[in-house]
Design an enzyme around this catalytic site. Structure first.
Site, mmCIF file in Angstrom:
data_model
loop_
_atom_site.group_PDB
_atom_site.id
_atom_site.type_symbol
_atom_site.label_atom_id
_atom_site.label_comp_id
_atom_site.label_asym_id
_atom_site.label_seq_id
_atom_site.Cartn_x
_atom_site.Cartn_y
_atom_site.Cartn_z
ATOM 1 N N ASP A 191 10.153 -0.244 2.453
ATOM 2 C CA ASP A 191 9.769 0.789 1.500
ATOM 3 C C ASP A 191 10.456 0.413 0.192
ATOM 4 O O ASP A 191 11.671 0.560 0.037
ATOM 5 C CB ASP A 191 10.243 2.159 1.987
ATOM 6 N N HIS B 231 -3.996 5.297 4.488
ATOM 7 C CA HIS B 231 -4.720 4.244 3.763
ATOM 8 C C HIS B 231 -4.181 2.858 4.091
ATOM 9 O O HIS B 231 -4.931 1.942 4.464
ATOM 10 C CB HIS B 231 -4.630 4.524 2.258
ATOM 11 N N ASN C 148 -6.345 -7.380 22.922
ATOM 12 C CA ASN C 148 -5.246 -6.778 23.677
ATOM 13 C C ASN C 148 -5.699 -5.624 24.551
ATOM 14 O O ASN C 148 -4.880 -4.879 25.077
ATOM 15 C CB ASN C 148 -4.141 -6.300 22.728
ATOM 16 N N ASP D 202 0.839 -1.195 0.000
ATOM 17 C CA ASP D 202 0.000 0.000 0.000
ATOM 18 C C ASP D 202 0.877 1.248 0.000
ATOM 19 O O ASP D 202 2.096 1.156 -0.216
ATOM 20 C CB ASP D 202 -0.924 -0.020 1.226
ATOM 21 N N SER E 103 -11.320 -0.806 -1.040
ATOM 22 C CA SER E 103 -10.012 -0.893 -0.379
ATOM 23 C C SER E 103 -10.136 -1.484 1.018
ATOM 24 O O SER E 103 -9.192 -2.082 1.529
ATOM 25 C CB SER E 103 -9.372 0.497 -0.274
#
Length: 891
Positions: free
Chosen positions: A194, A215, A229, A175, A379
């Site tokens: 990256d 996003h 958690n 993404d 998405s």
């Protein structure tokens, strides 16, 4: 690199489809919440043999059920099956009916009960699964808004009861950026990259709008945020791991460089690749990349696009990619979602109606909900499917991408009825997580049973396959039987010659095979000893409730001996240990073994049924502080507009408590915020009620009994919207000050221990219920209408009511914990005296020590904690009854 076989027998699809229709067809409720639409159980009497042929898939052909011809003709029966095949005569005489017109179930039951051979007919219950994560936003309800709707729609909690996923299965989120330090993601991210700048960092850059870079972070949380958690949201993948891949130029938050990001994920151990991006341009290179990922055994999932068109969208339109369209809370196609015959499945990605305008998940920007926010889009639907695929792979990592896609599609709920304009355009339907995890094949494990194991010569006996893992072939070996072997799933074998014989079963599917041999399993005798079996009126009931055992042993036994373990029971109503059909009361809660010995002219046979009985109830003394985050003895139940749970976010911070509140739907409350009457609260506002109850408390050996409840209440618009009461045997009882109904005075009311004298119920067993009636849900307005219980204690006394002050009893609570400015100590004792209060830090240094005089009842001491440094402390309260120590955190 991993490579898996792509061989997946076609029979598996048939088996899965059969299982789906048999087991999951009635989960879309429309008529009654707690019963399955159009479904009935019908039980023949034990003395009647229905002689109905049951097929291998547990179904019954209509022509083989002539006994029910009149019922089938009158009520449009669409299917009959025998749903449970267990070595139990009652269950083998139980059948399930599917009736098209579910409004006629009561009429059908009445007609069935007219038949002399029928023992009962009843509706099929709808059970709702009891696991709920404790993530703070998971249960967030704000007015009509259920912020967890996307997981509820796909039945996530039921799926988590089957599997909570494996950290070994990794979902790659390719993404624009994934914030690797997000507290709900950090411990899940096992690798990050990256791929544009070729550095090991997936987080957003320090430029541009934070929201623009959220996003990928949002998608990662939907797929598999850290679940259970205590904070934030839950992800469908639960325990599965994340590979975070930023595949974007720092100056272009929405531009995704697909090939680089996907390639890195493929080369670094991704099991699933989630791609919430796309465009209208086809690329042969990208298609080849998808082909390679497929050949490596990687499941690729992509969003179908948000333009409300049928135009091809890539990568979702590539071969070997699962294309995902978006639906809303009611399974309607989202108005923005693309649709096409190329779509494979649909998933929640739109809005809740009425309710949230999207799906709540992790976020890079800090807003009104902290680092969480809601977004809509295909998405969002895409990572939910990716997370579910990771759950499926957690059960069997050897599944191929085709296997996974087939499981997801076969498990879908059909949504054509609410999308008539898009039939064939939304894939196989909306994903159902519970269905999917139930359909996962794995290396099978052989198992089988028979109705009996001792038979007479010439008897035909049916063998029932109980194997798991969805086998597709069965190889049986029957020494001494006719025939001596079989490839049927559930063969019937005749034994003609006396002897003791072993039976073997080998099961196989695409993932392996397994052999089970039961040595000396079948005994064939012309003069058999009794074959022990029985039925019971209730296997899960309450202590001190009579239970009837009915002997069903074969071969004419003449005497019986019954026993139970543990030895906490008694025979009642004139029956004894040697009765054929005794009545028994069990005296303590827990699991019991049943041991039955039966004797005839040929000898004695004994059999132990381990853990056969489950008895509920409460033994004294009873104490519950809820600090294990569950209620171990009390049964929690809530009506449609109420909630009850054990949590810590709504009680004072740091401690778990029992929490009653409204359920989010406000309509229908009778009364006003300041003038609701008890009669309205308890008689008319039934939908707003929640209860913690126990069916029987054993007070048979005590002359006095006392209940202590440490209680706090809050209100929103008015104190008459928050109610609490206590009932014994269904009768409302007052506390020692004569109060029957409890309401808050202010929102800052402290915890106060309410005392109830239950002397009227001493020397008996009685039911106990703690009940609330609350209109507004937690945080809807101010604090909502809430009832918090921090501790419960129930104690008995042999000396009776007049001497209750001599009971060896005290309760200590401390709040808030963590403490910021002050620490309140609530000490409850039944006698006056002195107590020593001390506070010690983690290094053992005593920072506070004082002596206080207390009177019988509640004593509250407030300590100013500003002068203490932050850290962990230990609070000790010493009295003539001993020392109570609690861990305290001071901020």
């Amino acid at each position: 690199m991993k490579t898996y076989s792509k061989n997946f027998p076609a029979v598996f699809l048939l088996v899965m489809i059969a299982m789906l229709f048999l087991n999951f067809g009635s989960y879309a409720q429309t008529y009654e919440k707690y019963y399955q639409d159009g479904q009935l159980y019908v039980k023949f009497k034990d003395s009647y043999n229905p002689q109905i042929v049951v097929q291998a898939d547990k179904s019954v052909k209509m022509q083989d059920a002539t006994y029910f011809r009149d019922i089938m003709d009158k009520y449009d029966v669409t299917a009959i099956s025998r749903p449970i095949d267990i070595d139990d005569p009652k269950l083998l005489r139980t059948f399930q009916f599917s009736i098209k017109d579910h409004f006629k179930l009561e009429e059908a039951i009445a007609d069935l009960m007219k038949k002399p051979e029928i023992e009962y007919a009843e509706k099929v219950p709808m059970h709702y699964c009891d696991f709920t994560p404790d993530d703070s936003l998971y249960n967030l309800v704000n007015g009509p808004s259920n912020w967890n709707w996307h997981l509820d729609v796909i039945d996530a909690e039921a799926a988590w009861d089957v599997t909570q996923g494996s950290p070994d299965i990794k979902v790659a989120i390719v993404d624009n950026a994934i914030w690797s330090s997000h507290p709900d993601l950090a411990d899940k991210i096992v690798l990050q990259r990256d791929t544009y700048y070729n550095i090991n960092n997936s987080s957003p850059p320090n430029s541009g709008s934070a929201a623009d870079w959220s996003h990928g972070t949002h998608c990662a949380g939907l797929a598999t945020a850290i679940t259970n958690n205590g904070i934030g949201v839950a992800g469908i993948g639960y325990n599965t791991s994340i590979i975070a891949v930023k595949s974007s130029n720092n100056n272009q938050a929405n531009g995704i460089y697909m090939v680089a990001g996907v390639t890195w994920a493929m080369n670094n151990g991704a099991d699933v690749i989630s791609m919430s991006f796309g465009g209208s341009s086809f690329s042969t290179t990208e298609q080849n990349l998808m082909n390679t990922a497929y050949n490596m055994g990687i499941v690729c999932v992509a969003a179908a696009g948000n333009d409300n068109v049928t135009t091809p969208h890539y990568p979702s339109n590539y071969n070997h990619v699962i294309s995902v369209s978006s639906t809303d809370e009611n399974d309607h196609k989202s108005d923005f979602s693309n649709y096409n015959t190329s779509v494979d499945v649909s998933a929640p990605g739109g809005i809740g109606l009425p309710g949230p305008g999207g799906l709540l998940s992790t976020f890079f920007a800090n807003g009104t909900m902290g680092y969480y926010d809601y977004i809509s889009g295909t998405s969002m639907a895409c990572p939910i499917v990716s997370g579910l695929a990771s759950l499926v792979l957690s059960i069997n990592p050897a599944l191929t991408p085709d296997n996974v896609e087939l499981i997801l599609e076969t498990g879908c709920d059909n949504i054509d009825a609410v999308n008539p304009d898009y039939i064939g355009m939304l894939g196989a339907g909306r994903i159902n997580a519970f269905n999917s995890v139930r359909l996962v094949p794995f290396q099978p494990m052989a198992a089988f049973s028979t109705p009996v194991t001792i038979i007479t010569p010439g008897t035909a006996i049916e063998f029932t396959d109980l194997s798991v893992g969805i086998p597709n072939s069965w190889t049986w070996d029957f020494a001494g039987g006719t025939p001596s072997s079989s490839s049927d799933q559930n063969p019937t074998i005749t034994y003609n010659t006396p002897g003791v014989y072993s039976v073997s079963l080998t099961v196989q599917n695409a993932f392996g095979d397994n052999l089970m041999t039961k040595t000396d399993y079948i005994t064939v005798s012309a003069n058999p000893v009794p074959y022990v079996q029985f039925s019971v009126s209730d296997t899960a009931t309450c202590i001190f409730t009579p239970v009837t055992f009915t002997d069903l042993s074969l071969y004419n036994p003449t005497s019986w001996n019954w026993d139970f373990n543990p030895q906490s029971f008694m025979f009642v109503n004139g029956t004894t240990q040697s009765s054929q059909n005794p009545e028994v009361q069990f005296l303590t809660p827990g699991s019991y073994d049943v041991i039955l010995s039966a004797t005839n002219a040929n000898g004695t046979f004994s059999k132990t049924y381990e853990g056969f009985m489950t008895l509920e109830g409460m033994s004294l003394p009873f104490e519950e502080d809820f600090e294990n985050a569950t209620s171990t003895t009390l049964e929690l139940s809530a009506n449609s507009k109420a909630i009850i749970k054990v949590d810590k976010r709504s009680a004072f911070e740091g401690n778990y408590g029992l929490h009653f509140t409204g359920g989010g739907s406000l309509s229908g409350w009778v009364g006003s915020p300041t003038a609701t009457t008890p009669e309205q609260a308890w008689g008319q506002n039934v939908d707003f009620q929640a209860s913690a109850s126990v069916c029987n408390v054993d007070a048979t050996q005590v002359d006095g009994i006392y209940l202590f409840v440490t209680l706090r209440q809050t209100f929103s618009l008015g104190n008459k919207l928050s109610w609490f009461r206590v009932l014994a045997n269904g009768t409302q009882i007052p506390d020692v000050e004569g109060n029957l109904n409890f309401n808050p005075v202010t929102n800052t009311d402290p915890f106060v221990t309410r005392q109830f004298n239950l002397a009227d119920y001493a020397n008996s067993a009685f039911s106990l219920t703690l009940q609330s009636s609350c209109r507004l849900v937690d945080y809807f307005y101010a604090q909502g209408d809430n009832v918090f219980i921090d501790n419960i204690g129930i104690y008995g006394s042999l000396v009776g009511v007049d001497e209750w002050v001599e009971l060896p009893f005290e309760i200590v609570t401390a709040y808030p914990n963590p403490a910021n400015d002050v620490l309140n100590i609530n000490y409850l004792s039944n006698k006056s005296g002195q107590i020593e209060i001390s506070l010690t830090n983690a290094t053992g240094q005593q920072v506070l020590n004082q002596i206080s005089d207390v009177q019988a009842g509640n004593f509250i001491q407030t300590i100013n904690t500003i002068r203490f440094v932050s850290g962990v402390y230990f609070l000790s309260i010493k009295s003539d009854k001993g020392t109570t120590t609690k861990k305290i955190i001071i901020n």
